[in-house]
Design a protein around this motif. Structure first.
Motif, PDB file in Angstrom:
ATOM      1  N   PRO A   1       0.841  -1.197   0.000  1.00  0.00           N
ATOM      2  CA  PRO A   1       0.000   0.000   0.000  1.00  0.00           C
ATOM      3  C   PRO A   1       0.878   1.251   0.000  1.00  0.00           C
ATOM      4  CG  PRO A   1      -0.784  -1.579   1.628  1.00  0.00           C
ATOM      5  CD  PRO A   1       0.528  -2.119   1.110  1.00  0.00           C
ATOM      6  N   GLY A   2       0.478   2.258  -0.778  1.00  0.00           N
ATOM      7  CA  GLY A   2       1.290   3.471  -0.898  1.00  0.00           C
ATOM      8  C   GLY A   2       2.084   3.496  -2.192  1.00  0.00           C
ATOM      9  N   VAL A   3       2.063   2.354  -2.936  1.00  0.00           N
ATOM     10  CA  VAL A   3       2.755   2.293  -4.224  1.00  0.00           C
ATOM     11  C   VAL A   3       1.704   2.233  -5.337  1.00  0.00           C
ATOM     12  CG1 VAL A   3       4.451   1.067  -5.650  1.00  0.00           C
ATOM     13  CG2 VAL A   3       4.628   0.980  -3.144  1.00  0.00           C
ATOM     14  N   TYR A   4       1.790   3.144  -6.291  1.00  0.00           N
ATOM     15  CA  TYR A   4       0.803   3.201  -7.374  1.00  0.00           C
ATOM     16  C   TYR A   4       1.508   3.350  -8.706  1.00  0.00           C
ATOM     17  CZ  TYR A   4      -1.954   4.507  -3.288  1.00  0.00           C
ATOM     18  OH  TYR A   4      -2.516   4.534  -2.040  1.00  0.00           O
ATOM     19  N   THR A   5       0.856   2.890  -9.773  1.00  0.00           N
ATOM     20  CA  THR A   5       1.414   3.166 -11.094  1.00  0.00           C
ATOM     21  C   THR A   5       0.947   4.555 -11.523  1.00  0.00           C
ATOM     22  OG1 THR A   5      -0.475   2.308 -12.327  1.00  0.00           O
ATOM     23  CG2 THR A   5       1.224   0.712 -11.704  1.00  0.00           C
ATOM     24  N   ALA A   6       1.768   5.202 -12.337  1.00  0.00           N
ATOM     25  CA  ALA A   6       1.392   6.516 -12.868  1.00  0.00           C
ATOM     26  C   ALA A   6       0.077   6.397 -13.625  1.00  0.00           C
ATOM     27  CB  ALA A   6       2.488   7.026 -13.805  1.00  0.00           C
ATOM     28  N   ARG A   7      -0.076   5.288 -14.339  1.00  0.00           N
ATOM     29  CA  ARG A   7      -1.273   5.099 -15.158  1.00  0.00           C
ATOM     30  C   ARG A   7      -2.540   5.128 -14.298  1.00  0.00           C
ATOM     31  NH1 ARG A   7      -4.916   2.120 -17.311  1.00  0.00           N
ATOM     32  NH2 ARG A   7      -5.244   2.239 -19.551  1.00  0.00           N
ATOM     33  N   ALA A   8      -2.499   4.423 -13.167  1.00  0.00           N
ATOM     34  CA  ALA A   8      -3.673   4.391 -12.283  1.00  0.00           C
ATOM     35  C   ALA A   8      -3.903   5.757 -11.637  1.00  0.00           C
ATOM     36  CB  ALA A   8      -3.492   3.313 -11.219  1.00  0.00           C
ATOM     37  N   PHE A   9      -2.814   6.425 -11.241  1.00  0.00           N
ATOM     38  CA  PHE A   9      -2.939   7.714 -10.550  1.00  0.00           C
ATOM     39  C   PHE A   9      -3.503   8.785 -11.501  1.00  0.00           C
ATOM     40  CE2 PHE A   9      -1.378  11.588  -8.410  1.00  0.00           C
ATOM     41  CZ  PHE A   9      -1.776  11.312  -7.102  1.00  0.00           C
ATOM     42  N   VAL A  10      -2.980   8.809 -12.731  1.00  0.00           N
ATOM     43  CA  VAL A  10      -3.476   9.747 -13.746  1.00  0.00           C
ATOM     44  C   VAL A  10      -4.945   9.420 -14.064  1.00  0.00           C
ATOM     45  CG1 VAL A  10      -3.263  10.461 -16.171  1.00  0.00           C
ATOM     46  CG2 VAL A  10      -1.213  10.234 -14.746  1.00  0.00           C
ATOM     47  N   GLY A  11      -5.251   8.123 -14.190  1.00  0.00           N
ATOM     48  CA  GLY A  11      -6.625   7.708 -14.450  1.00  0.00           C
ATOM     49  C   GLY A  11      -7.554   8.148 -13.329  1.00  0.00           C
ATOM     50  N   TRP A  12      -7.041   8.102 -12.096  1.00  0.00           N
ATOM     51  CA  TRP A  12      -7.847   8.495 -10.920  1.00  0.00           C
ATOM     52  C   TRP A  12      -8.214   9.978 -10.979  1.00  0.00           C
ATOM     53  CZ3 TRP A  12      -5.610  11.574  -6.794  1.00  0.00           C
ATOM     54  CH2 TRP A  12      -6.494  11.799  -5.719  1.00  0.00           C
ATOM     55  N   TYR A  13      -7.212  10.873 -11.168  1.00  0.00           N
ATOM     56  CA  TYR A  13      -7.575  12.292 -11.144  1.00  0.00           C
ATOM     57  C   TYR A  13      -8.246  12.747 -12.444  1.00  0.00           C
ATOM     58  CZ  TYR A  13      -2.837  13.537 -13.124  1.00  0.00           C
ATOM     59  OH  TYR A  13      -1.695  13.643 -13.879  1.00  0.00           O
ATOM     60  N   ASN A  14      -8.163  11.908 -13.504  1.00  0.00           N
ATOM     61  CA  ASN A  14      -8.810  12.261 -14.765  1.00  0.00           C
ATOM     62  C   ASN A  14     -10.151  11.561 -14.975  1.00  0.00           C
ATOM     63  OD1 ASN A  14      -7.316  14.239 -16.082  1.00  0.00           O
ATOM     64  ND2 ASN A  14      -5.808  12.785 -16.857  1.00  0.00           N
ATOM     65  N   ASP A  51     -11.967   4.222  -7.909  1.00  0.00           N
ATOM     66  CA  ASP A  51     -11.934   3.864  -6.485  1.00  0.00           C
ATOM     67  C   ASP A  51     -10.514   3.748  -5.934  1.00  0.00           C
ATOM     68  OD1 ASP A  51     -14.739   3.710  -6.461  1.00  0.00           O
ATOM     69  OD2 ASP A  51     -14.673   1.661  -7.248  1.00  0.00           O
ATOM     70  N   LEU A  52      -9.553   4.381  -6.580  1.00  0.00           N
ATOM     71  CA  LEU A  52      -8.142   4.206  -6.183  1.00  0.00           C
ATOM     72  C   LEU A  52      -7.868   4.649  -4.742  1.00  0.00           C
ATOM     73  CD1 LEU A  52      -5.445   3.262  -7.560  1.00  0.00           C
ATOM     74  CD2 LEU A  52      -4.893   5.672  -7.813  1.00  0.00           C
ATOM     75  N   LYS A  53      -8.418   5.787  -4.319  1.00  0.00           N
ATOM     76  CA  LYS A  53      -8.199   6.335  -2.975  1.00  0.00           C
ATOM     77  C   LYS A  53      -6.725   6.326  -2.558  1.00  0.00           C
ATOM     78  CE  LYS A  53     -12.810   5.347  -1.208  1.00  0.00           C
ATOM     79  NZ  LYS A  53     -13.347   4.879  -2.527  1.00  0.00           N
ATOM     80  N   PRO A  54      -5.864   7.026  -3.287  1.00  0.00           N
ATOM     81  CA  PRO A  54      -4.443   7.040  -2.901  1.00  0.00           C
ATOM     82  C   PRO A  54      -4.251   7.704  -1.540  1.00  0.00           C
ATOM     83  CG  PRO A  54      -4.876   8.669  -4.604  1.00  0.00           C
ATOM     84  CD  PRO A  54      -6.128   7.871  -4.455  1.00  0.00           C
ATOM     85  N   ASP A  55      -3.316   7.160  -0.767  1.00  0.00           N
ATOM     86  CA  ASP A  55      -3.037   7.700   0.566  1.00  0.00           C
ATOM     87  C   ASP A  55      -2.067   8.870   0.426  1.00  0.00           C
ATOM     88  OD1 ASP A  55      -2.228   8.253   3.116  1.00  0.00           O
ATOM     89  OD2 ASP A  55      -1.937   6.160   3.710  1.00  0.00           O
ATOM     90  N   LEU A  56      -2.562  10.079   0.697  1.00  0.00           N
ATOM     91  CA  LEU A  56      -1.737  11.281   0.531  1.00  0.00           C
ATOM     92  C   LEU A  56      -1.377  11.877   1.891  1.00  0.00           C
ATOM     93  CD1 LEU A  56      -3.787  12.937  -2.391  1.00  0.00           C
ATOM     94  CD2 LEU A  56      -1.848  11.373  -2.574  1.00  0.00           C
ATOM     95  N   SER A  57      -1.268  11.005   2.900  1.00  0.00           N
ATOM     96  CA  SER A  57      -1.060  11.506   4.265  1.00  0.00           C
ATOM     97  C   SER A  57       0.413  11.691   4.620  1.00  0.00           C
ATOM     98  CB  SER A  57      -1.698  10.524   5.259  1.00  0.00           C
ATOM     99  OG  SER A  57      -1.053   9.260   5.157  1.00  0.00           O
ATOM    100  N   CYS A  58       1.312  11.426   3.662  1.00  0.00           N
ATOM    101  CA  CYS A  58       2.738  11.578   3.954  1.00  0.00           C
ATOM    102  C   CYS A  58       3.248  12.906   3.404  1.00  0.00           C
ATOM    103  CB  CYS A  58       3.513  10.436   3.300  1.00  0.00           C
ATOM    104  SG  CYS A  58       3.328  10.459   1.504  1.00  0.00           S
ATOM    105  N   GLU A  59       4.449  13.310   3.834  1.00  0.00           N
ATOM    106  CA  GLU A  59       5.001  14.588   3.360  1.00  0.00           C
ATOM    107  C   GLU A  59       5.809  14.446   2.080  1.00  0.00           C
ATOM    108  OE1 GLU A  59       7.088  16.843   6.284  1.00  0.00           O
ATOM    109  OE2 GLU A  59       5.277  17.219   7.468  1.00  0.00           O
ATOM    110  N   THR A  60       6.411  13.255   1.885  1.00  0.00           N
ATOM    111  CA  THR A  60       7.310  13.083   0.739  1.00  0.00           C
ATOM    112  C   THR A  60       6.798  12.028  -0.225  1.00  0.00           C
ATOM    113  OG1 THR A  60       9.183  13.677   2.141  1.00  0.00           O
ATOM    114  CG2 THR A  60       9.702  12.615   0.044  1.00  0.00           C
ATOM    115  N   ALA A  61       6.738  12.393  -1.512  1.00  0.00           N
ATOM    116  CA  ALA A  61       6.366  11.444  -2.563  1.00  0.00           C
ATOM    117  C   ALA A  61       7.566  11.234  -3.476  1.00  0.00           C
ATOM    118  CB  ALA A  61       5.190  11.980  -3.368  1.00  0.00           C
ATOM    119  N   LEU A  62       7.680  10.017  -3.984  1.00  0.00           N
ATOM    120  CA  LEU A  62       8.784   9.681  -4.885  1.00  0.00           C
ATOM    121  C   LEU A  62       8.184   9.194  -6.201  1.00  0.00           C
ATOM    122  CD1 LEU A  62      11.932   9.269  -4.811  1.00  0.00           C
ATOM    123  CD2 LEU A  62      11.461   6.879  -4.353  1.00  0.00           C
ATOM    124  N   ILE A  63       8.554   9.851  -7.299  1.00  0.00           N
ATOM    125  CA  ILE A  63       8.063   9.423  -8.608  1.00  0.00           C
ATOM    126  C   ILE A  63       9.235   8.814  -9.370  1.00  0.00           C
ATOM    127  CG2 ILE A  63       6.955  10.131 -10.759  1.00  0.00           C
ATOM    128  CD1 ILE A  63       5.776  12.525  -9.235  1.00  0.00           C
TER     129      ILE A  63
END
Length: 454
Positions: A112-125, A132-144
């Motif tokens: 949990p906390g690891v997502y593909t760009a494809r799913a994340f882009v699909g989620w906000y678009n 239903d992705l519901k990414p966890d954005l409760s951390c301060e640092t993201a790594l792409i």
């Protein structure tokens, strides 16, 4: 001649457009698995890049041509097979894109906390499958992981001021999630160096100018690059010069003493992810261990060779942006699973006369809309040449959608027409207007079908 195009993204529409324009009697039917058309123009282009979506106007003109028909809500390979389409049409063009992503192939990738760009882009678009992705954005640092335009898009969306996003067609639920996001630092990591980044200067400039976010680039990463880039092609030279300039700029001192640090982002080079590290309870990602690399060769062909050195980077959100991947559609269609493309020559599918392909499934998931346009015109040209040269025999009349319709009917599938889509479109625009946005996308296919009384 009756031609059918599978997929209603840019590749499908440009192929149809070219055939209709250059053959005064051809009839083209476009099939799409979703009720709504336009593929990655709708679901891939960032919400804050509305100008890129203007091609939809051209596609709409094509779809409204009396020699073109659109059939959404039809999954080729399941609802109707490719051999059945070949029975119904003189030519079949596969333009269904890349609906999967490349995997990292490292331990911890599925935490949990690891997502593909494809799913994340699909989620906000608003792509239905990612709603239903519901990414966890409760951390301060993201790594792409990745140095392409999609990686920059995601970084920009994560760090954009909310008032900028509120005026776009980003989905309501992702806007709500971003409003509560704790992410204030984004690292973009690539396996090669500054001279090999795949993003373009327009996207980089936009990121550098993002309000409330500062760029953190290490001047050491760019030592000696001015001379190395002197003879490079102009776009690469300008891109590198902009990175160097940004790295050397002194950060503006905080306006008010004691003001909280702004959001920030940075580029890290020559690192390959080795493992996503689990938190103490093993329940989520807490960082990524990376192997440092050295480069062999130069320019675009440089290879990243792992050294023995490793480092760990703490982060609670990991997004892998290492490329999309096409999937085989139907056992009747040859597929190169190594390269993730349909083997073809100028869009003619090898060994299957009358079958063609265009777009990402033809050449791999690279390039922008204009690249896909040229590629699709190239395939359409092959179809036209084969019609003119008699390679495609059009003496037997083909029923086209007439035959497909009875097949779909027998399988309980009801296609969606382009005028149906226009009703969905009108509903989205009306909802958007109420919220001060260009549109509010409907993300549930069932709801789309309800609107058109399906």
């Amino acid at each position: 001649p009756r031609v059918c195009v599978v997929g209603s993204g840019p590749a499908g529409f440009y192929t149809a457009q070219h055939i209709l324009k250059h053959h005064g009697r051809a009839l083209v039917d476009i099939y799409e698995k979703l009720p709504v058309p336009f593929g990655l123009v709708r679901f891939g282009v960032a919400p804050d890049h509305p100008e890129v979506k203007n091609v939809i106007n051209t596609f709409t003109q094509t779809a409204r041509s009396e020699r073109c028909a659109y059939y959404g809500n039809v999954t080729v390979g399941r609802d109707v097979t490719v051999p059945e389409l070949q029975q119904a049409y003189h030519a079949v063009v596969l333009s269904y894109g890349a609906e999967d992503n490349r995997i990292l192939g490292i331990p911890g990738e599925n935490l949990p906390g690891v997502y593909t760009a494809r799913a994340f882009v699909g989620w906000y678009n608003g792509l239905p499958e990612n709603r239903d992705l519901k990414p966890d954005l409760s951390c301060e640092t993201a790594l792409i992981l990745g140095h392409g335009n999609v990686a920059l898009d995601i970084a920009r969306i994560l760090l954009s001021p909310l008032q900028l996003l509120k005026k776009t067609d980003i989905t309501d639920s992702s806007l709500a999630a971003l409003a509560c996001s704790k992410v204030k630092r984004v690292w973009l990591v690539g396996r090669r160096g500054p001279l090999q980044v795949a993003f373009t200067i327009k996207e980089l400039r936009e990121m550098i100018n993002l309000p409330g976010a500062r760029a953190v680039l290490d001047p050491a990463d760019f030592k000696g690059l001015e001379s190395a880039v002197r003879d490079a092609p102009r776009p690469r030279k300008r891109l590198t010069e902009l990175m160097i300039k940004t790295a050397l700029e002194k950060p503006v001192e905080m306006q008010a003493a004691g003001a909280a640090a702004p959001r920030e982002w940075g580029l890290k080079f020559q690192r390959i992810p080795q493992e996503v590290l689990p938190s103490a309870d093993g329940r989520r990602a807490r960082g990524v261990r990376m192997v440092l690399t050295c480069l062999e060769g130069s320019g675009d062909s440089a290879k990243a060779i792992p050294t023995g050195d490793v480092e760990e980077l703490e982060c609670g959100l990991v997004l892998s942006s290492i490329g999309y991947r096409s999937l085989p559609l139907d056992p009747a269609v040859p597929f190169d699973s190594q390269r993730g493309v349909i083997p073809n020559s100028s869009g003619r599918v090898e060994g299957v006369p009358g079958l063609y392909c265009s777009g990402w499934v033809k050449r791999g998931p690279t390039g922008v809309i204009i690249t896909t346009m040229n590629d699709s015109f190239d395939t359409a040209q092959s179809v036209l040449e084969d019609l003119q040269g008699g390679v495609l025999d059009i003496s037997p009349s083909r029923e086209g959608f007439g035959l497909v319709e009875s097949i779909l009917h027998s399988r309980g599938v009801r296609p969606v027409s382009f005028s149906d889509w226009e009703k969905i479109d009108a509903a989205e625009v009306a909802r958007g207007k109420a919220a001060g946005k260009p549109r509010e996308k409907i993300v549930d296919p069932e709801e789309m079908l309800r609107i058109i009384g399906h």
